[in-house]
Design a protein around this motif. Sequence first.
Motif, PDB file in Angstrom:
ATOM      1  N   GLU A   1       0.854  -1.182   0.000  1.00 24.31           N
ATOM      2  CA  GLU A   1       0.000   0.000   0.000  1.00 24.31           C
ATOM      3  C   GLU A   1       0.894   1.238   0.000  1.00 24.31           C
ATOM      4  O   GLU A   1       1.721   1.407   0.891  1.00 24.31           O
ATOM      5  CB  GLU A   1      -0.889   0.004   1.241  1.00 24.31           C
ATOM      6  N   LEU A   2       0.743   2.082  -1.017  1.00 20.99           N
ATOM      7  CA  LEU A   2       1.501   3.330  -1.109  1.00 20.99           C
ATOM      8  C   LEU A   2       0.636   4.476  -0.613  1.00 20.99           C
ATOM      9  O   LEU A   2      -0.532   4.589  -0.997  1.00 20.99           O
ATOM     10  CB  LEU A   2       1.926   3.596  -2.551  1.00 20.99           C
ATOM     11  N   THR A   3       1.216   5.313   0.242  1.00 20.97           N
ATOM     12  CA  THR A   3       0.508   6.484   0.757  1.00 20.97           C
ATOM     13  C   THR A   3       1.403   7.702   0.585  1.00 20.97           C
ATOM     14  O   THR A   3       2.599   7.647   0.904  1.00 20.97           O
ATOM     15  CB  THR A   3       0.160   6.312   2.248  1.00 20.97           C
ATOM     16  N   THR A   4       0.834   8.785   0.091  1.00 25.11           N
ATOM     17  CA  THR A   4       1.556  10.040  -0.073  1.00 25.11           C
ATOM     18  C   THR A   4       1.100  11.021   0.997  1.00 25.11           C
ATOM     19  O   THR A   4      -0.098  11.227   1.195  1.00 25.11           O
ATOM     20  CB  THR A   4       1.302  10.646  -1.469  1.00 25.11           C
ATOM     21  N   TYR A   5       2.073  11.625   1.664  1.00 24.02           N
ATOM     22  CA  TYR A   5       1.820  12.647   2.676  1.00 24.02           C
ATOM     23  C   TYR A   5       2.413  13.951   2.145  1.00 24.02           C
ATOM     24  O   TYR A   5       3.523  13.956   1.616  1.00 24.02           O
ATOM     25  CB  TYR A   5       2.487  12.287   4.001  1.00 24.02           C
ATOM     26  N   VAL A   6       1.682  15.040   2.318  1.00 20.63           N
ATOM     27  CA  VAL A   6       2.127  16.345   1.831  1.00 20.63           C
ATOM     28  C   VAL A   6       2.374  17.244   3.038  1.00 20.63           C
ATOM     29  O   VAL A   6       1.548  17.313   3.956  1.00 20.63           O
ATOM     30  CB  VAL A   6       1.067  16.966   0.891  1.00 20.63           C
ATOM     31  N   GLY A   7       3.528  17.907   3.024  1.00 19.82           N
ATOM     32  CA  GLY A   7       3.855  18.844   4.092  1.00 19.82           C
ATOM     33  C   GLY A   7       3.877  18.181   5.453  1.00 19.82           C
ATOM     34  O   GLY A   7       4.294  17.031   5.618  1.00 19.82           O
TER      35      GLY A   7
ATOM     36  N   GLY B   1      10.111   7.338   0.624  1.00 18.15           N
ATOM     37  CA  GLY B   1      10.748   8.302  -0.253  1.00 18.15           C
ATOM     38  C   GLY B   1      10.293   9.685   0.154  1.00 18.15           C
ATOM     39  O   GLY B   1       9.129   9.862   0.526  1.00 18.15           O
ATOM     40  N   ALA B   2      11.182  10.651   0.111  1.00 24.65           N
ATOM     41  CA  ALA B   2      10.829  12.020   0.478  1.00 24.65           C
ATOM     42  C   ALA B   2      11.574  12.987  -0.426  1.00 24.65           C
ATOM     43  O   ALA B   2      12.699  12.707  -0.855  1.00 24.65           O
ATOM     44  CB  ALA B   2      11.186  12.292   1.941  1.00 24.65           C
TER      45      ALA B   2
ATOM     46  N   ALA C   1      14.468   4.751   0.713  1.00 25.69           N
ATOM     47  CA  ALA C   1      14.947   3.623   1.508  1.00 25.69           C
ATOM     48  C   ALA C   1      13.940   2.485   1.433  1.00 25.69           C
ATOM     49  O   ALA C   1      12.733   2.710   1.494  1.00 25.69           O
ATOM     50  CB  ALA C   1      15.147   4.043   2.969  1.00 25.69           C
ATOM     51  N   VAL C   2      14.464   1.279   1.304  1.00 26.48           N
ATOM     52  CA  VAL C   2      13.649   0.071   1.326  1.00 26.48           C
ATOM     53  C   VAL C   2      14.292  -0.893   2.303  1.00 26.48           C
ATOM     54  O   VAL C   2      15.515  -1.105   2.267  1.00 26.48           O
ATOM     55  CB  VAL C   2      13.543  -0.570  -0.083  1.00 26.48           C
ATOM     56  N   HIS C   3      13.481  -1.453   3.174  1.00 27.29           N
ATOM     57  CA  HIS C   3      13.980  -2.421   4.152  1.00 27.29           C
ATOM     58  C   HIS C   3      14.718  -3.536   3.411  1.00 27.29           C
ATOM     59  O   HIS C   3      14.250  -4.014   2.375  1.00 27.29           O
ATOM     60  CB  HIS C   3      12.803  -2.994   4.947  1.00 27.29           C
ATOM     61  N   PRO C   4      15.882  -3.965   3.915  1.00 30.05           N
ATOM     62  CA  PRO C   4      16.662  -4.996   3.221  1.00 30.05           C
ATOM     63  C   PRO C   4      15.867  -6.263   2.888  1.00 30.05           C
ATOM     64  O   PRO C   4      16.057  -6.849   1.822  1.00 30.05           O
ATOM     65  CB  PRO C   4      17.802  -5.305   4.198  1.00 30.05           C
ATOM     66  N   GLU C   5      14.981  -6.667   3.763  1.00 29.98           N
ATOM     67  CA  GLU C   5      14.195  -7.883   3.512  1.00 29.98           C
ATOM     68  C   GLU C   5      13.103  -7.676   2.464  1.00 29.98           C
ATOM     69  O   GLU C   5      12.501  -8.647   2.007  1.00 29.98           O
ATOM     70  CB  GLU C   5      13.585  -8.393   4.818  1.00 29.98           C
ATOM     71  N   SER C   6      12.856  -6.423   2.082  1.00 34.54           N
ATOM     72  CA  SER C   6      11.827  -6.118   1.083  1.00 34.54           C
ATOM     73  C   SER C   6      12.425  -5.677  -0.244  1.00 34.54           C
ATOM     74  O   SER C   6      11.685  -5.332  -1.167  1.00 34.54           O
ATOM     75  CB  SER C   6      10.880  -5.035   1.621  1.00 34.54           C
ATOM     76  N   GLN C   7      13.737  -5.676  -0.351  1.00 35.59           N
ATOM     77  CA  GLN C   7      14.366  -5.282  -1.605  1.00 35.59           C
ATOM     78  C   GLN C   7      14.144  -6.358  -2.658  1.00 35.59           C
ATOM     79  O   GLN C   7      14.048  -7.539  -2.349  1.00 35.59           O
ATOM     80  CB  GLN C   7      15.847  -4.999  -1.383  1.00 35.59           C
ATOM     81  N   GLY C   8      14.036  -5.915  -3.893  1.00 33.16           N
ATOM     82  CA  GLY C   8      13.806  -6.841  -4.997  1.00 33.16           C
ATOM     83  C   GLY C   8      12.334  -7.133  -5.253  1.00 33.16           C
ATOM     84  O   GLY C   8      12.006  -7.929  -6.121  1.00 33.16           O
ATOM     85  N   LEU C   9      11.445  -6.479  -4.516  1.00 32.78           N
ATOM     86  CA  LEU C   9      10.011  -6.710  -4.665  1.00 32.78           C
ATOM     87  C   LEU C   9       9.312  -5.589  -5.429  1.00 32.78           C
ATOM     88  O   LEU C   9       8.092  -5.610  -5.564  1.00 32.78           O
ATOM     89  CB  LEU C   9       9.357  -6.869  -3.284  1.00 32.78           C
ATOM     90  N   GLY C  10      10.060  -4.588  -5.874  1.00 34.75           N
ATOM     91  CA  GLY C  10       9.482  -3.475  -6.616  1.00 34.75           C
ATOM     92  C   GLY C  10       9.077  -2.290  -5.760  1.00 34.75           C
ATOM     93  O   GLY C  10       8.522  -1.324  -6.281  1.00 34.75           O
ATOM     94  N   LEU C  11       9.352  -2.344  -4.455  1.00 32.89           N
ATOM     95  CA  LEU C  11       8.963  -1.235  -3.579  1.00 32.89           C
ATOM     96  C   LEU C  11       9.702   0.045  -3.930  1.00 32.89           C
ATOM     97  O   LEU C  11       9.100   1.120  -3.978  1.00 32.89           O
ATOM     98  CB  LEU C  11       9.211  -1.580  -2.110  1.00 32.89           C
ATOM     99  N   GLY C  12      11.010  -0.048  -4.134  1.00 32.65           N
ATOM    100  CA  GLY C  12      11.798   1.147  -4.435  1.00 32.65           C
ATOM    101  C   GLY C  12      11.315   1.846  -5.688  1.00 32.65           C
ATOM    102  O   GLY C  12      11.121   3.068  -5.696  1.00 32.65           O
ATOM    103  N   ARG C  13      11.093   1.092  -6.732  1.00 29.00           N
ATOM    104  CA  ARG C  13      10.606   1.665  -7.994  1.00 29.00           C
ATOM    105  C   ARG C  13       9.220   2.279  -7.800  1.00 29.00           C
ATOM    106  O   ARG C  13       8.956   3.381  -8.273  1.00 29.00           O
ATOM    107  CB  ARG C  13      10.565   0.602  -9.079  1.00 29.00           C
TER     108      ARG C  13
ATOM    109  N   VAL D   1       7.785   3.382  -4.984  1.00 27.06           N
ATOM    110  CA  VAL D   1       7.881   4.586  -4.155  1.00 27.06           C
ATOM    111  C   VAL D   1       8.437   5.739  -4.987  1.00 27.06           C
ATOM    112  O   VAL D   1       7.909   6.853  -4.961  1.00 27.06           O
ATOM    113  CB  VAL D   1       8.740   4.331  -2.896  1.00 27.06           C
ATOM    114  N   LEU D   2       9.505   5.478  -5.719  1.00 27.44           N
ATOM    115  CA  LEU D   2      10.140   6.524  -6.526  1.00 27.44           C
ATOM    116  C   LEU D   2       9.183   7.066  -7.586  1.00 27.44           C
ATOM    117  O   LEU D   2       9.056   8.284  -7.750  1.00 27.44           O
ATOM    118  CB  LEU D   2      11.406   5.958  -7.170  1.00 27.44           C
ATOM    119  N   ASN D   3       8.475   6.187  -8.289  1.00 27.08           N
ATOM    120  CA  ASN D   3       7.529   6.636  -9.315  1.00 27.08           C
ATOM    121  C   ASN D   3       6.400   7.464  -8.711  1.00 27.08           C
ATOM    122  O   ASN D   3       5.990   8.476  -9.277  1.00 27.08           O
ATOM    123  CB  ASN D   3       6.953   5.443 -10.080  1.00 27.08           C
TER     124      ASN D   3
END
Length: 172
Positions: A2-8, A69-70, A110-122, A124-126
């Motif tokens: 689940e991706l959530t965006t927070y503003v300010g 990501g911030a 940042a992506v937790h080491p155990e969650s890397q390779g699952l597409g979270l970084g991409r 979050v970045l997108n």
Amino acid sequence: MELTTYVGADALQVADEVESLYREVFSAPPWNEEPAQLATFRPRLEENVSRPGFRLVTAVVDGEVRGLGAGWPTSPPFRRDRSYGEVFDEFGAVQVERELVGAFEVDELAVHPESQGLGLGRAVLNTLCGGEPSWLLTAHQAVDTVAFYRRIGWRELLPQVAEPRLAVFVSV
């Protein structure tokens, strides 16, 4: 996921969770940040939420923040604190002005080491960058991180010094 965006200042709702993730990621190799460095994250977050255009994106998996990501738009004049002075010196005024000023700056990813390779970084970045021209910097010593940005299609800027410490990437 689940991706959530927070503003300010809304980002402060999840400050404890993102600080915990930050500490876990950046205390480990290749970053190996000392406790004093890690302790600067929370005050920086509390300061950065007041920047115009500040956004924080979290990736939650099984009820835990596993990615963050911030960032914010880079306004002129280009800063010289933290690593910004080194970016200015390594890449030069012309390239900094042309490629970085006015673009969305990814300050943290940042992506937790155990969650890397699952597409979270991409993901979050997108979500964080939202298709805007964007940039980020990382250390060349973070070989896997540099490889990740290359793999997802970000373009690495060419430095003006022979042995750069920093790698600067821009979205394509």
